[in-house]
Write an enzyme that holds these catalytic residues in place. Structure first.
Site, short mmCIF file in Angstrom:
data_model
loop_
_atom_site.label_atom_id
_atom_site.label_comp_id
_atom_site.label_asym_id
_atom_site.label_seq_id
_atom_site.Cartn_x
_atom_site.Cartn_y
_atom_site.Cartn_z
N TYR A 178 0.84 -1.19 0.00
CA TYR A 178 0.00 0.00 0.00
C TYR A 178 0.88 1.25 0.00
O TYR A 178 2.11 1.18 0.06
CB TYR A 178 -0.95 -0.03 1.19
CG TYR A 178 -1.99 -1.12 1.12
CD1 TYR A 178 -2.82 -1.24 0.00
CD2 TYR A 178 -2.16 -2.03 2.16
CE1 TYR A 178 -3.77 -2.25 -0.06
CE2 TYR A 178 -3.11 -3.04 2.09
CZ TYR A 178 -3.92 -3.14 0.98
OH TYR A 178 -4.86 -4.13 0.90
N CYS A 366 -14.11 -15.24 1.82
CA CYS A 366 -13.59 -14.03 2.46
C CYS A 366 -12.79 -13.15 1.51
O CYS A 366 -12.68 -11.94 1.71
CB CYS A 366 -12.76 -14.39 3.68
SG CYS A 366 -11.41 -15.55 3.34
#
Length: 663
Positions: A178, A366
């Site tokens: 990120y 998920c």
């Protein structure tokens, strides 16, 4: 009452001046698309987090909450559902409702604030670097002014978070590649301003964030950093299974970063590994070992005095306890296993580890389903994200019925569990010698041991509910009618497809079921016919047993048929195949099986692959059930699982629960 045997796991932990009741944290797992479109927590979010708090962890992290409305142009209600700046008043209102309930269970809650995802989603990055999964494009670059605005948005977000009542904040994130991770790594940061170049410059954003938060929220307000200890990449869009050719962050660099983060005021390090380019390390599938990050975390813990908590397939209380007892971490971060069973911590504390519904590390619900825009779900937990709905309530049946369940696979046992919990009298019939169905077969490879645990969990649950499982019982229509059940749930499952290949009856030919169950011997040289999930997992199983394996797949790529395979699982299998020297022959079909092996047809013509064993793993077809025939007898009947439609375990268990809760 007996004391917990997990004494280290349930000892308190201090984060700065904040005391946690135990050393279990629920991980910052995103919940998917906001259902109310407001970018604040909605009622389903609140019920979701309250269920986890009730389950007993000491700390709960939210998923990433956006702070920037201006630069990355996030859309309210998108996959990144929450934005603390979009409507602060509503955010405070919904957060307050949530925190009042979470705090009632003694849990603390940190909000995870993000300054951006960078090249992972093609948004602005520190430098013009290749976009993840599309190296033909370069990320647009943040100006110095834009980066400084983002830093300020993080600080402003922390102020709002404290006003909401959150017990602390986690900075998202120097992990997964990120934006903050990109700033810290030299491979992605070639800036020439004050945020690039030297180590201190690449860490400047992290420092300015913590300085600003502590100045605005107080020196004692806890701040955590989510930190990746190693990237496992050979370059952009190039994973590195062993990490020996590391081009991203090394463990040595992570130690340097950890010391610096402690020095500048961070109170907690939550550590993991991987970036999107090595996606399977971000969400390790069952093919990677449990506790995969523990030994790396131990190195970080030795280098700092602030607490270090570790995640990465921390699926079992024993593993968590052993990690802490050995001094390798100060706490554990559990994500997917607490999606599977929100009561993980509570059951562990009560020494009921066998009652924990196991996470399969399959990533099907998920990750794959959520990233497909279908919302967060879980293969083994049909109540996920429905915790506060009527759907989650197994209400007592108005009239108790005698219910026959045919087939003790995952679908049949889940239907039996739900129906029996409502007061029905349920008996399960299974023609095999043991329950489990296709799950029992799929669980034979050593990397699928959680499948075996799931079967045992169901057996235990059904026994506690008074449900009898009768094995070695072949069921036909006369048998059903003779028992006169009020209702039948038919879950007969599926059978392997055996294509009409010449030589399909040759002594070298084995269906994958018989190969995995050891009913037939598998030789040294193996050809697996079929490159779907069944074929690939069968191939990996025998490759790990030192067989020479070749996969033959008619399509242009493996794992491209059947239910979609999560991308991290596919990437992991591809890298493992390279490690174990599994040969993959795509756009090829087997025409003949003979004494030499398998004769295949390719674009280049015909060739023979020498083989001692040819394993048929081209897929499954539904087995005929009883529902249509029973209509003539006015017996209420339902077809579920692979019998209804060959799919995956998520659909099987969800279907079983739906029928069991409503019959």
């Amino acid at each position: 009452m007996e004391k917990t045997k997990y004494t280290h796991l349930f000892a308190p932990l201090s984060v700065g001046k904040l005391k946690l009741k135990n050393r279990i944290a629920y991980a910052p797992v995103g919940t998917g698309i906001s259902e109310n479109g407001t970018s604040a927590f909605d009622d389903a979010d609140i019920d979701f987090f309250v269920a986890r708090a009730k389950g007993g962890p000491g700390l709960i992290f939210t998923g990433a909450v956006q702070t920037d409305l201006e630069i990355d142009k996030y859309t309210p209600g998108s996959l990144g559902a929450w934005n603390i700046a979009y409507n602060p008043s509503l955010f405070k209102l919904m957060s307050g409702r949530m925190l009042d309930r979470v705090h009632s269970y003694g849990a603390r809650m940190f909000i995870q604030l993000t300054m951006g995802v960078g090249r992972n989603s093609g948004m602005k990055a520190p430098s013009p670097i290749p976009v993840f999964a599309d190296p033909s494009k370069e990320s647009p670059v943040l100006t110095t002014e834009e980066l400084q605005k983002k830093i300020q948005y993080m600080i402003d977000g922390a102020v709002i978070a404290k006003q909401c009542g959150f017990d602390g904040v986690e900075v998202h994130a120097m992990h997964f590649g990120y934006l903050l991770d990109e700033l810290a790594m030299s491979i992605s940061n070639q800036r020439t301003d004050q945020y690039g170049g030297s180590f201190e410059n690449r860490m400047r954003a992290a420092k300015e964030i913590i300085d600003g938060i502590k100045a605005k929220c107080g020196a004692d307000y806890p701040v955590s950093m989510r930190l990746g200890m190693k990237s496992y990449i050979r370059g952009f869009n190039q994973s590195d299974l062993t990490g020996e050719e590391e081009a991203g962050r090394t463990l040595e660099e992570a130690v340097q970063i950890s010391k610096y983060l402690e020095e500048i005021g961070y109170d907690l390090l939550s550590v993991d590994v991987g970036i999107y380019d090595s996606y399977y390390y971000c969400y390790p599938p069952m093919y990677l070992e449990k506790g995969i990050n523990v030994n790396l975390a131990a190195v970080i813990k030795e280098s700092v005095d602030i607490p270090v908590i570790v995640c990465g397939r921390m699926n079992e209380p024993e593993l968590c306890e052993d990690t802490l007892a050995a001094g390798k971490a100060d706490g554990v971060v559990i994500g997917r296993a607490m999606l599977a069973d929100p009561d993980f911590a509570k059951k562990a504390k009560l020494n009921q580890a066998e009652a924990i519904r196991p996470c399969l590390s399959c990533n099907i619900g998920c990750r794959r389903k959520m990233q497909s825009g279908l919302g967060l779900s879980c293969v083994v937990n049909p109540l996920l994200r429905k915790e506060g709905s009527v759907y989650s309530c197994l209400l007592p049946a108005e009239t108790a019925k005698d219910i026959m369940v045919i087939g003790a696979g995952a679908a049949g046992m889940e239907a039996a569990r739900a129906a029996a919990a409502r007061g029905h009298r349920v008996t399960v019939y299974e023609k095999a010698s043991a329950p489990g169905g296709m799950t029992r077969i799929a669980g034979k490879p050593d990397f699928k041991d959680e499948d075996e645990r799931l079967i045992q969990w169901y057996v235990n649950q059904l026994k506690a509910l008074g449900v009898e499982i009768i094995c070695n019982q072949e069921v036909d229509l006369d048998f059903v009618v003779s028992k006169s059940p009020d209702a039948v749930i038919s879950a007969c499952g599926a059978v392997p497809i055996v294509p009409g290949i010449e030589g399909k009856d040759h002594e070298k030919t084995v269906v994958f079921e018989d190969a995995l169950l050891g009913k037939k011997q598998v030789g040294k040289k193996v050809v697996v016919v079929g490159g779907g999930l069944v074929g690939c997992e069968t191939a990996l199983h025998f490759a790990k047993k030192h067989r020479d394996v070749t996969i033959v797949e008619a399509l242009d790529d493996i794992l491209s048929s059947g239910a979609p395979t999560p991308p991290m699982n596919k990437l992991c299998l591809e890298d493992l195949f390279k490690q174990y020297h599994v040969e993959i022959r795509t756009a090829s079909s087997v025409e003949l099986i003979n004494d030499d092996g398998a004769v295949i047809h390719t674009a280049g013509g015909q060739e023979t692959i020498e083989a001692d064993t040819v394993i048929m793993a081209v897929g499954l077809k539904s087995r005929a059930g009883f529902t249509e025939a029973l209509e003539a007898y006015n017996i209420e009947a339902y077809s579920i699982g692979d019998e209804y439609r060959v799919s995956n375990m998520l659909q099987a268990i969800a279907g079983g629960y739906e029928i069991g809760r409503s019959i």
